[in-house]
Enzyme design. Structure first.
Site, PDB file in Angstrom:
ATOM      1  N   HIS A 139      53.537  45.645  35.279  1.00  0.00           N
ATOM      2  CA  HIS A 139      52.141  45.192  36.214  1.00  0.00           C
ATOM      3  C   HIS A 139      51.194  44.766  35.309  1.00  0.00           C
ATOM      4  O   HIS A 139      50.483  45.100  34.546  1.00  0.00           O
ATOM      5  CB  HIS A 139      51.777  46.534  36.659  1.00  0.00           C
ATOM      6  CG  HIS A 139      50.641  46.308  37.853  1.00  0.00           C
ATOM      7  ND1 HIS A 139      50.248  47.270  38.616  1.00  0.00           N
ATOM      8  CD2 HIS A 139      49.792  45.226  37.721  1.00  0.00           C
ATOM      9  CE1 HIS A 139      49.339  46.718  39.333  1.00  0.00           C
ATOM     10  NE2 HIS A 139      49.021  45.556  38.947  1.00  0.00           N
ATOM     11  N   HIS A 189      48.946  40.831  35.017  1.00  0.00           N
ATOM     12  CA  HIS A 189      48.677  39.523  35.706  1.00  0.00           C
ATOM     13  C   HIS A 189      48.312  38.459  34.730  1.00  0.00           C
ATOM     14  O   HIS A 189      47.477  38.778  34.021  1.00  0.00           O
ATOM     15  CB  HIS A 189      47.256  39.618  36.837  1.00  0.00           C
ATOM     16  CG  HIS A 189      47.557  40.665  37.570  1.00  0.00           C
ATOM     17  ND1 HIS A 189      47.954  40.063  38.955  1.00  0.00           N
ATOM     18  CD2 HIS A 189      47.459  42.116  37.769  1.00  0.00           C
ATOM     19  CE1 HIS A 189      48.017  41.298  39.767  1.00  0.00           C
ATOM     20  NE2 HIS A 189      47.636  42.295  39.135  1.00  0.00           N
ATOM     21  N   HIS A 195      51.041  44.812  45.681  1.00  0.00           N
ATOM     22  CA  HIS A 195      50.136  46.131  45.396  1.00  0.00           C
ATOM     23  C   HIS A 195      49.649  46.731  46.713  1.00  0.00           C
ATOM     24  O   HIS A 195      49.436  46.255  47.925  1.00  0.00           O
ATOM     25  CB  HIS A 195      48.766  45.119  44.932  1.00  0.00           C
ATOM     26  CG  HIS A 195      48.763  44.649  43.580  1.00  0.00           C
ATOM     27  ND1 HIS A 195      49.554  43.939  43.207  1.00  0.00           N
ATOM     28  CD2 HIS A 195      47.714  44.762  42.619  1.00  0.00           C
ATOM     29  CE1 HIS A 195      49.431  43.494  41.910  1.00  0.00           C
ATOM     30  NE2 HIS A 195      48.269  44.197  41.675  1.00  0.00           N
ATOM     31  N   GLU A 228      45.759  50.874  46.099  1.00  0.00           N
ATOM     32  CA  GLU A 228      44.971  50.818  44.573  1.00  0.00           C
ATOM     33  C   GLU A 228      43.418  51.396  45.289  1.00  0.00           C
ATOM     34  O   GLU A 228      43.083  52.374  44.853  1.00  0.00           O
ATOM     35  CB  GLU A 228      44.906  49.279  44.151  1.00  0.00           C
ATOM     36  CG  GLU A 228      43.807  49.289  42.894  1.00  0.00           C
ATOM     37  CD  GLU A 228      43.763  47.723  42.473  1.00  0.00           C
ATOM     38  OE1 GLU A 228      44.076  46.858  43.296  1.00  0.00           O
ATOM     39  OE2 GLU A 228      43.172  47.621  41.373  1.00  0.00           O
ATOM     40  N   ASP A 281      47.857  45.589  33.857  1.00  0.00           N
ATOM     41  CA  ASP A 281      47.298  45.080  34.878  1.00  0.00           C
ATOM     42  C   ASP A 281      46.542  43.902  34.381  1.00  0.00           C
ATOM     43  O   ASP A 281      47.178  42.660  34.474  1.00  0.00           O
ATOM     44  CB  ASP A 281      46.154  45.963  35.667  1.00  0.00           C
ATOM     45  CG  ASP A 281      45.984  45.830  37.075  1.00  0.00           C
ATOM     46  OD1 ASP A 281      46.789  44.720  37.625  1.00  0.00           O
ATOM     47  OD2 ASP A 281      45.108  46.240  37.880  1.00  0.00           O
ATOM     48  N   ASP A 282      45.332  43.777  34.042  1.00  0.00           N
ATOM     49  CA  ASP A 282      44.389  42.885  33.631  1.00  0.00           C
ATOM     50  C   ASP A 282      43.925  43.021  32.174  1.00  0.00           C
ATOM     51  O   ASP A 282      42.671  43.394  32.122  1.00  0.00           O
ATOM     52  CB  ASP A 282      43.074  42.341  34.552  1.00  0.00           C
ATOM     53  CG  ASP A 282      43.852  42.077  35.777  1.00  0.00           C
ATOM     54  OD1 ASP A 282      44.497  40.908  36.071  1.00  0.00           O
ATOM     55  OD2 ASP A 282      43.846  42.894  36.654  1.00  0.00           O
TER      56      ASP A 282
HETATM   57  N1  HPA Z   1      44.377  44.408  41.985  1.00  0.00           N
HETATM   58  C1  HPA Z   1      44.444  43.422  43.110  1.00  0.00           C
HETATM   59  N2  HPA Z   1      44.500  42.118  42.793  1.00  0.00           N
HETATM   60  C2  HPA Z   1      44.603  41.793  41.482  1.00  0.00           C
HETATM   61  C3  HPA Z   1      44.380  42.760  40.454  1.00  0.00           C
HETATM   62  C4  HPA Z   1      44.115  44.029  40.878  1.00  0.00           C
HETATM   63  O1  HPA Z   1      43.976  44.920  39.855  1.00  0.00           O
HETATM   64  N3  HPA Z   1      44.226  42.138  39.460  1.00  0.00           N
HETATM   65  C5  HPA Z   1      44.551  40.667  39.595  1.00  0.00           C
HETATM   66  N4  HPA Z   1      44.751  40.484  40.822  1.00  0.00           N
HETATM   67 ZN    ZN Z   2      47.382  44.346  39.518  1.00  0.00          ZN
END
Ligand code: HPA
Ligand code: ZN
Length: 348
Positions: A21, A23, A201, A204, A282-283
């Protein structure tokens, strides 16, 4: 052994990791953002790298997405996408990542007039180089932006057909609230018919119902995040008994205020309820750390044991899109890691 001991961090540093996971646009470090802005003549609303980092104070998913999409404007040429992915893969190497499955958001780029092919050419070249030079295997996962229309997603899927050999799966990201998986049922049906695997996703910020829809209507192989499942005991049982992988991103969840503090995160409870949870980033350029830092910070905050770390690492291997020999090689690497890091006879 208290989890903040250096021995635990040493064990984490050596743990063979699988990233499921991340991006790629979320790995854009402020330094590279500035370098690409200069290379491409793009004006940034920040005077310095420090100012960029100060702007990274988020209160929910949307407040992050606004800044994340703005940052992605510096990505324009094949070389830019290559350099972005090459930098990420070097970080993977430093964190002992053995295999990574990388999300990319083509609509973020095609909407600005950047051709789909430019994006994928740059990314695939960096991935091939990393496999040869660093021994890291990888897959690409094309994510549809769920706050855009299903028609736009379908048009993106059609562009991906030419790149079928280089894109393993499709996914669903961006603003979750009000954009249920069912909106993309037909797109995912078509993707499946074309031979793509799928993930989404869900849970969240959104409700457990979105997790159920992703499983029942989109037939996804795993759920990204999924931490809201805890509100629904029946769903928890199903996730455990069907071994549905949840790709959990602890630092992201705290930075986007899904949990107030890392100490409050439910990862350990999900693990103890026998869900197939694993740790991811994630990011990482926006949320304070790559996969290694996610493992370290979560281990310290939740007091994870070597047993917990082994289960988390094995769960990531279980959830990955790997063929049986590659899966077995990684399982053996984890077994070797465990043998090398088990507390010795003198440990208390
Ligand atoms: N959630 C949803 N979309 C996303 C995320 C995230 O954490 N990061 C990049 N796109
Ligand atoms: Zn994500």
């Amino acid at each position: 052994m208290p989890s903040h001991e250096p021995a635990m961090h040493d064990a984490i540093a050596h743990l063979p990791k699988v990233e499921l996971h991340v991006h790629i646009e979320g790995t854009l470090e402020p330094e590279l953002m500035f370098a690409l802005a200069e290379r491409n003549g793009v004006e940034l609303p920040y005077a310095s790298v420090d100012e960029v980092r100060q702007a990274y104070a988020f209160h929910n998913l949307q407040s992050f997405l606004d800044i994340y999409y703005a940052g992605a404007r510096v990505l324009q040429t094949e070389e830019d996408f290559h350099d972005l992915a090459a930098a990420y893969l070097r970080r993977c190497h430093a964190d002992r990542v053995r295999h990574t499955e990388i999300f990319f958001d083509p609509q973020t780029h095609t909407a600005r007039g950047i051709p789909f092919d430019t994006v994928v050419r740059g990314l695939t070249r960096a991935l091939a180089d990393a496999e040869h030079e660093l021994g890291i295997t990888s897959q690409l996962i094309l994510c549809f932006l769920r706050d855009q229309s299903a028609e736009a997603a379908m048009a993106t899927l059609e562009q991906a057909l030419l790149w079928r050999a280089h894109i393993h799966a499709v996914g669903l990201d961006s603003a979750e609230a009000g954009h249920p998986p069912e909106k993309f049922r037909t797109v995912f049906e078509r993707a499946r018919a074309e031979g793509f695997a799928s993930v989404a996703h869900a849970g969240e910020e959104g409700p457990p119902e979105y997790i159920r829809q992703a499983l029942d209507l989109l037939s996804v192989a795993r759920i990204d995040h999924g931490v809201q499942a805890e509100q629904d005991p029946g769903l928890m049982q199903r996730l455990a008994s069907e071994r549905i992988p949840l790709t959990v991103c602890p630092l992201s969840n705290v930075r986007l205020c899904v949990f107030d503090r890392l100490e409050d995160h439910n990862l350990k409870r999900l693990l103890d309820a026998d869900l197939c949870v694993s740790i991811h980033s994630d990011d990482p350029a926006y949320f304070g750390g790559y996969i290694g830092e996610n493992y370290r910070a979560t281990t310290d905050a939740l007091g994870l044991s070597l047993d917990d770390l082994e289960r988390l690492a094995r769960n990531a291997v279980e959830g990955a899109f790997l063929d049986p020999p590659a899966r077995q090689r990684l399982e053996e690497e984890i077994a070797q890691w465990r043998a090398a890091h088990s507390p010795g006879p003198h440990a208390d």
